[in-house]
Design a protein around this motif. Structure first.
Motif, short mmCIF file in Angstrom:
data_model
loop_
_atom_site.label_atom_id
_atom_site.label_comp_id
_atom_site.label_asym_id
_atom_site.label_seq_id
_atom_site.Cartn_x
_atom_site.Cartn_y
_atom_site.Cartn_z
N MET A 190 0.84 -1.16 0.06
CA MET A 190 0.05 0.00 -0.08
C MET A 190 0.90 1.21 -0.10
SD MET A 190 -3.19 0.94 -0.09
CE MET A 190 -3.00 2.67 -0.87
N LEU A 191 2.07 1.12 0.73
CA LEU A 191 2.88 2.40 0.83
C LEU A 191 3.55 2.26 -0.54
CD1 LEU A 191 4.19 4.51 2.06
CD2 LEU A 191 6.12 2.75 2.69
N ALA A 192 3.76 1.59 -1.14
CA ALA A 192 4.40 1.55 -2.74
C ALA A 192 3.41 2.00 -3.82
CB ALA A 192 4.97 0.44 -3.05
N HIS A 193 2.01 1.47 -3.50
CA HIS A 193 1.21 2.06 -4.39
C HIS A 193 0.75 3.65 -4.27
CE1 HIS A 193 -2.49 2.35 -6.47
NE2 HIS A 193 -3.05 3.03 -5.60
N LEU A 194 1.00 3.95 -3.12
CA LEU A 194 0.95 5.54 -2.93
C LEU A 194 2.18 6.27 -3.28
CD1 LEU A 194 -0.77 7.82 -1.52
CD2 LEU A 194 0.46 7.50 0.73
N VAL A 195 3.25 5.63 -3.19
CA VAL A 195 4.45 6.21 -3.96
C VAL A 195 4.45 6.18 -5.41
CG1 VAL A 195 7.02 5.86 -4.27
CG2 VAL A 195 5.85 5.82 -1.73
N LEU A 244 8.50 0.47 9.18
CA LEU A 244 7.97 1.34 7.75
C LEU A 244 9.23 2.27 7.22
CD1 LEU A 244 4.19 1.54 8.48
CD2 LEU A 244 5.17 0.24 6.48
N LEU A 245 9.76 2.72 8.07
CA LEU A 245 10.85 3.72 7.63
C LEU A 245 11.96 2.82 7.01
CD1 LEU A 245 11.23 5.94 10.75
CD2 LEU A 245 10.57 6.81 8.59
N VAL A 246 12.39 1.92 7.50
CA VAL A 246 13.18 0.97 6.61
C VAL A 246 12.47 0.29 5.22
CG1 VAL A 246 14.36 -1.57 6.76
CG2 VAL A 246 14.38 -0.08 8.78
N ALA A 247 11.19 0.34 5.12
CA ALA A 247 10.55 -0.23 3.92
C ALA A 247 10.61 0.90 3.09
CB ALA A 247 9.01 -0.58 4.40
N GLY A 248 10.36 2.22 3.59
CA GLY A 248 10.65 3.57 2.90
C GLY A 248 11.92 3.46 2.30
N LEU A 249 13.00 3.33 3.26
CA LEU A 249 14.19 3.34 2.54
C LEU A 249 14.55 2.50 1.37
CD1 LEU A 249 16.31 3.63 5.89
CD2 LEU A 249 16.13 5.28 4.04
N ALA A 305 3.13 6.03 12.26
CA ALA A 305 2.70 6.86 13.59
C ALA A 305 1.62 7.24 13.65
CB ALA A 305 3.88 7.91 13.69
N ALA A 306 1.01 7.75 12.63
CA ALA A 306 -0.20 8.25 12.70
C ALA A 306 -1.61 7.45 12.21
CB ALA A 306 -0.22 9.53 11.60
N ILE A 307 -1.10 6.39 11.51
CA ILE A 307 -2.25 5.40 11.18
C ILE A 307 -2.24 4.22 12.00
CG2 ILE A 307 -3.47 3.96 9.36
CD1 ILE A 307 -2.33 6.29 7.39
N ILE A 308 -1.16 3.34 12.00
CA ILE A 308 -0.89 1.92 12.40
C ILE A 308 -0.78 2.19 14.18
CG2 ILE A 308 0.14 -0.29 12.79
CD1 ILE A 308 0.64 0.16 9.55
N MET A 330 5.98 9.72 4.40
CA MET A 330 4.94 8.69 4.27
C MET A 330 4.89 7.85 5.30
SD MET A 330 4.19 8.98 0.02
CE MET A 330 3.41 10.28 -0.61
N ALA A 331 5.96 6.90 4.82
CA ALA A 331 6.23 5.53 5.76
C ALA A 331 6.15 5.72 7.27
CB ALA A 331 7.57 5.19 5.53
N GLY A 332 6.72 7.08 7.72
CA GLY A 332 6.49 7.22 9.18
C GLY A 332 5.41 7.58 9.41
#
Length: 131
Positions: A64-69, A120-125, A88-91, A82-84
């Motif tokens: 889902m994060l990748a789709h948004l990106v 998720l920050l690692v996933a964003g990286l 931090a703000a949803i999950i 976005m990842a953070g």
């Protein structure tokens, strides 16, 4: 909209899973076990099922994060925001709502919410590195 970065999704999912292994192992494993009342980790088929479903759930979140990106084509620093933000703000608040009603400890919330934010920050990286 660009295509979803599936290599980034795969590496991001693996990275998030690796964060979990460290998080619930050497970093906070004993404290987490005390907080949830678990004395022994699962073994055999039970462990495989838990880890497999964990990996699948992390894949869904990172996808889902990748789709948004892919949809927004943000700058790299925005991918990390976005990842953070997902963590931090949803999950994390969703975990917190459940823990409030279950009367779980703040320490358990911090451990579990911290894992997902860092994962998720690692996933964003990974998404940035493979773009």
């Amino acid at each position: 909209m660009g295509p979803v970065n599936w290599l980034g999704v795969a590496l991001g999912t693996a990275g998030c899973f690796a964060v979990g292994a460290l998080w619930y192992g050497v970093l906070f494993g004993k404290r987490w076990q005390r907080e949830v009342g678990v004395s022994e980790p699962p073994k055999g088929a039970a462990a495989a099922r838990i880890m497999g479903l964990t990996l699948l759930a992390e894949f869904v979140v990172v996808s889902m994060l990748a789709h948004l990106v892919a949809r927004t084509a943000p700058a790299p620093h925005v991918v990390l925001m976005m990842a953070g933000g997902f963590g931090a703000a949803i999950i994390a608040p969703a975990i917190g709502i459940n823990y409030l009603h279950q009367r779980r400890s703040l320490a358990l919330f911090a451990i579990d919410a911290g894992h997902i934010v860092v994962g998720l920050l690692v996933a964003g990286l990974a998404l940035i590195a493979t773009a």
